[in-house]
Design an enzyme around this catalytic site. Sequence first.
Site, PDB file in Angstrom:
ATOM      1  CB  CYS A   1       9.851 -33.568 -19.841  1.00  0.00           C
ATOM      2  SG  CYS A   1      11.374 -34.553 -19.924  1.00  0.00           S
TER       3      CYS A   1
ATOM      4  CG  HIS B   1       9.008 -35.634 -15.586  1.00  0.00           C
ATOM      5  ND1 HIS B   1       8.213 -35.834 -16.682  1.00  0.00           N
ATOM      6  CD2 HIS B   1      10.249 -36.036 -15.944  1.00  0.00           C
ATOM      7  CE1 HIS B   1       8.928 -36.344 -17.668  1.00  0.00           C
ATOM      8  NE2 HIS B   1      10.177 -36.469 -17.244  1.00  0.00           N
TER       9      HIS B   1
ATOM     10  CD  GLU C   1       4.746 -35.297 -15.003  1.00  0.00           C
ATOM     11  OE1 GLU C   1       5.459 -36.058 -15.683  1.00  0.00           O
ATOM     12  OE2 GLU C   1       4.807 -34.045 -15.089  1.00  0.00           O
TER      13      GLU C   1
END
Length: 195
Positions: free
Chosen positions: A77, A177, A179
């Site tokens: 990001c 993202h 994650e």
Amino acid sequence: MKTVIIKYNAGNVQSVMYALERLGASYLLTDDEAEIRSADKVIFPGVGEASTAMAYLRERGLDQLIPSLKQPVLGTCVGMQLMCRHSEENDTNCMGIFDIGVRRFPNEPGFKVPHTGWNNIHSLQGPLTQGLPDNAYVYFVHSFAADICPETTAVCDYVRPFSAMLHRDNFYAAQFHAEISGNVGQRILENFLKL
């Protein structure tokens, strides 16, 4: 294996920590130069605004440290954007690991900015995308994006085509993202940890 998450004021570190825990990977959250240099893998996360984040990195010398690292480094990001040459967000000079500019999405009918939510990535290349189907879906939250360049390893189309992932030498980056991008993001993190 020692994985370090770089601690700075634009990191979405909690979700990165949870993602690494799900993979059974141990990690250290730090801004200490010696700890970062001795890591096997470095993750440079990000949520926030470019100029404030770069000011924080400069105060601590991290803007010089990060580009000098020799082990695999993954920026996500805003972390990815700060690895580029320049961001239009408050006219910010960044670290220049990737010689590409980051531009704001223009206001176009039918497109909301920020670009928020699930979108697909295509034209996948490089080791982090191994095992992923073309047009895999990942989760984005951003108003600025890096242009397409020779280091682009995944593309997303929103308002215009932009670099969803970048790779040069030991540096890897994802605009989305990873994650919180489900199984696709987990596979990208697994591939990174296996480098």
